[in-house]
Each structure stands twice: as structure tokens, then as C-alpha cells.
Write an enzyme that holds these catalytic residues in place. Structure first.
Site, PDB file in Angstrom:
ATOM      1  N   LYS A  14       9.387 -32.165  52.354  1.00 41.72           N
ATOM      2  CA  LYS A  14       8.498 -32.044  51.179  1.00 41.72           C
ATOM      3  C   LYS A  14       8.492 -30.596  50.680  1.00 41.72           C
ATOM      4  O   LYS A  14       9.519 -29.923  50.770  1.00 41.72           O
ATOM      5  CB  LYS A  14       7.107 -32.568  51.535  1.00 41.72           C
ATOM      6  CG  LYS A  14       7.179 -34.003  52.111  1.00 41.72           C
ATOM      7  CD  LYS A  14       5.860 -34.686  52.222  1.00 41.72           C
ATOM      8  CE  LYS A  14       6.062 -36.092  52.790  1.00 41.72           C
ATOM      9  NZ  LYS A  14       4.847 -36.868  52.877  1.00 41.72           N
ATOM     10  N   HIS A 106       9.863 -41.662  46.138  1.00 38.25           N
ATOM     11  CA  HIS A 106       8.808 -41.365  47.103  1.00 38.25           C
ATOM     12  C   HIS A 106       7.447 -41.555  46.426  1.00 38.25           C
ATOM     13  O   HIS A 106       7.297 -41.284  45.240  1.00 38.25           O
ATOM     14  CB  HIS A 106       8.936 -39.932  47.632  1.00 38.25           C
ATOM     15  CG  HIS A 106       8.071 -39.706  48.828  1.00 38.25           C
ATOM     16  ND1 HIS A 106       6.731 -39.429  48.711  1.00 38.25           N
ATOM     17  CD2 HIS A 106       8.339 -39.771  50.153  1.00 38.25           C
ATOM     18  CE1 HIS A 106       6.217 -39.325  49.934  1.00 38.25           C
ATOM     19  NE2 HIS A 106       7.179 -39.521  50.821  1.00 38.25           N
ATOM     20  N   GLU A 108       4.888 -39.877  46.471  1.00 35.45           N
ATOM     21  CA  GLU A 108       4.345 -38.663  45.855  1.00 35.45           C
ATOM     22  C   GLU A 108       4.944 -38.445  44.468  1.00 35.45           C
ATOM     23  O   GLU A 108       4.419 -37.669  43.671  1.00 35.45           O
ATOM     24  CB  GLU A 108       4.573 -37.466  46.794  1.00 35.45           C
ATOM     25  CG  GLU A 108       3.604 -37.517  47.971  1.00 35.45           C
ATOM     26  CD  GLU A 108       4.147 -36.996  49.288  1.00 35.45           C
ATOM     27  OE1 GLU A 108       5.133 -36.236  49.279  1.00 35.45           O
ATOM     28  OE2 GLU A 108       3.582 -37.370  50.340  1.00 35.45           O
ATOM     29  N   GLU A 178       7.099 -47.243  52.943  1.00 35.57           N
ATOM     30  CA  GLU A 178       6.098 -46.210  53.192  1.00 35.57           C
ATOM     31  C   GLU A 178       4.776 -46.634  52.560  1.00 35.57           C
ATOM     32  O   GLU A 178       4.549 -46.372  51.366  1.00 35.57           O
ATOM     33  CB  GLU A 178       6.548 -44.874  52.582  1.00 35.57           C
ATOM     34  CG  GLU A 178       7.817 -44.324  53.181  1.00 35.57           C
ATOM     35  CD  GLU A 178       7.872 -42.802  53.111  1.00 35.57           C
ATOM     36  OE1 GLU A 178       8.117 -42.194  54.148  1.00 35.57           O
ATOM     37  OE2 GLU A 178       7.638 -42.224  52.032  1.00 35.57           O
ATOM     38  N   GLY A 184       0.770 -39.064  55.514  1.00 36.18           N
ATOM     39  CA  GLY A 184       0.027 -37.825  55.721  1.00 36.18           C
ATOM     40  C   GLY A 184      -1.428 -38.036  56.116  1.00 36.18           C
ATOM     41  O   GLY A 184      -2.226 -37.107  56.080  1.00 36.18           O
ATOM     42  N   SER A 224       3.065 -41.258  58.788  1.00 34.77           N
ATOM     43  CA  SER A 224       2.425 -40.767  60.018  1.00 34.77           C
ATOM     44  C   SER A 224       3.162 -41.166  61.296  1.00 34.77           C
ATOM     45  O   SER A 224       2.539 -41.398  62.333  1.00 34.77           O
ATOM     46  CB  SER A 224       0.952 -41.221  60.072  1.00 34.77           C
ATOM     47  OG  SER A 224       0.246 -40.663  58.978  1.00 34.77           O
TER      48      SER A 224
END
Ligand code: 13P
Length: 271
Positions: A14, A106, A108, A178, A184, A224
Site C-alpha cells: 500500500k 482493490h 481502497e 477481500e 486492516g 487481516s
């Protein structure tokens, strides 16, 4: 794991590190996964391991990886081949720097930057055309899961992103499940929940292409994953590895996760 699918473990760094620490981390990963760090086989020979550093450090990290089998990858690429696209990085540029992989979609970027399936379809197509092993991320949010829509959301993402791409084109793709709520947060999907979704993903790939394609496709889990919980997740039959965020920033933890994958694979008769 399944004997016929070699594990894939990606370290998504990241927007972390600086130049010096990125190089240091890459060197430590090579030391831990290469011939010197493992017995009886170097981990890099048993699992497909990749690191995804920030764009500005790709070249330096690539040099630090040297001749090791650890792959270099980009965290994203443009949907366009070249031209007036300020700030974007093309798939060919990534190849030029020695990248063999790239992360597409992703969460994010999906949720943080509003990237939708139509755009991700274009990115996936151009990445695969350039020869990159694209890691396509899919996953539901917590509210989608609570509403009982997790599987439907993930299946729709797969259909939207793979779209009209042929089986031949997507052969190099890896799917990363994911769940957004697990990224996270320290909260992982239970091994059974992960298995259920991975089986659904494989089923959807079977409908999009065919059962032979689905049986060969690698579906990895992200969210995680750490050195302690990796093995239980990798022991699930449809989990073929992991996409690791926080724990990939420590070479020792990343190596432990690769080792867990190698051991889980070996327990299935793979090697
Ligand atoms: P964490 O492992 O930090 O939860 O991140 C997962 C991830 O987003 C990998 O791409």
C-alpha cells in the site's frame, strides 16, 4: 489448498515505506524466501510470491529482488495504454520496470476512489494483454454482508470485471477475495466463511468460462491475514493463497505466511 493449484502469496505494501525501507524490506524478503532462508526447498520455489511496492519504489525494489523468484508487481494500472492521463501509470510501463503482476480493483480504489466494474474490466483487459498476472480483487462491504447479499455482490463484481474477456486472456488472472470489513481491521473471515465464498467464486468462474477453467483458477484470500491465522485459512480447499497487507511489511511475518501456504499445499499432496 488444492494439489493442482500452486499457492500465490502477494504482499501489498500500500502507501507505506520510504525508499530506503522499501529496499531493505525487499532484501529481507529475498533472504527469507530464497535458498539461504529455507529448507529443504526455498519457499520462493514452492509458492508464487509477489511484492507490490508503491510506484516510485518499483525500480529500486526490482533491483533488490535481483534474480530471486519473488515477483514484482504494481498496485494499480491505468485503463488506457498511453497518452494524456496525468498521474496514471500504464500496464506497459509496469512491464518495462520488470513487473510481472498488478493488483486491479482493490477495495481502497473501488470504495476509496470510486472505481467501478466497467473501469476495472478495462484495466484487467489491458493488464492481461500486457502479459501481467493480474490480481483482481472482489469483496463485499459489511452492510452488504449483513443484508445477506455478500455472494451476489461478489458474483456481480466477477461478471462485471471479467465481462467479455476470453478464457485464454484471463488464464493469467488470480482472483483475490477481500471482504472490505476484514481489511486492516484485525477481523478476518472465519475459515469456513472464506471457504464458502471461495467456492462460490469458483462456481461463478465455472459459469463464466467452464469447469476446467474454474478448477485451475487461483482464488486467494485477503483481509487481516497474519502469521498466526494463515494456516487455518490456507487449509480450506478453495483458498489458494493470500493477499497480505499489514503483515507483509515485516519480512519475517511474510515469510511465515508463505511457509504456511507451502505447508498447507504440501499437506494436499502438492509440492
Ligand atoms: P490487511 O492484511 O492489512 O488487512 O490488508 C489486506 C489487503 O488489503 C491486501 O490487499
Amino acid at each position: 489448498m488444492h494439489a493442482e493449484r500452486r499457492p500465490f502469496i502477494g504482499g501489498n505494501w500500500k502507501m507505506n515505506s520510504d525508499l530506503a525501507s522499501a529496499v531493505e524490506l525487499a532484501e529481507a524478503v529475498v533472504a527469507a524466501l530464497g535458498p539461504a532462508g529455507a529448507a529443504p526447498h526455498a519457499l520462493e520455489e514452492t509458492v508464487d510470491a509477489a511484492v507490490f511496492p508503491p510506484f516510485p519504489y518499483l525500480q529500486a525494489v526490482g533491483r533488490a529482488l535481483g534474480h530471486s523468484a519473488v515477483m514484482l508487481g504494481g498496485q494499480d494500472c491505468s485503463a488506457e495504454a498511453s497518452g494524456a492521463f496525468t498521474g496514471q501509470v500504464s500496464a506497459d510501463m509496469l512491464c518495462d520496470l520488470g513487473c510481472r503482476s498488478v493488483i486491479i480493483g482493490h477495495s481502497e480504489r473501488r470504495h476509496g476512489l470510486g472505481e467501478d466494474d466497467a473501469l476495472l474490466h478495462q484495466k484487467l483487459a489491458i493488464a492481461l494483454e500486457s502479459g501481467l498476472a493480474a490480481v483482481l480483487c472482489v469483496g463485499e462491504t459489511l452492510s452488504e454482508r449483513d443484508e445477506g447479499r455478500a455472494e451476489g455482490v461478489v458474483r456481480a463484481q466477477l461478471r462485471g470485471c471479467f465481462g467479455t474477456l476470453t478464457a485464454e486472456t484471463v488464464e493469467r488472472a488470480v482472483v483475490a477475495y477481500e471482504p472490505v470489513w476484514a481489511i486492516g481491521t484485525g477481523r478476518t473471515a472465519s475459515p469456513a466463511d472464506a471457504q464458502r465464498m471461495h467456492a462460490a467464486i469458483r462456481h461463478e468462474l465455472g459459469s463464466l468460462y467452464d469447469s476446467r477453467f474454474a478448477a485451475k483458477a487461483r482464488v486467494i484470500y485477503g483481509g487481516s491475514v497474519n502469521a498466526k491465522n494463515a494456516r487455518a485459512i490456507f487449509d480450506q480447499p478453495d483458498v489458494d493463497g493470500g493477499l497480505i497487507g499489514g503483515a507483509s511489511l515485516k519480512a519475517g511475518d511474510f515469510a511465515s505466511i508463505c511457509r504456511a501456504a507451502a505447508e498447507a499445499w504440501s499437506a494436499t499432496g502438492g509440492h
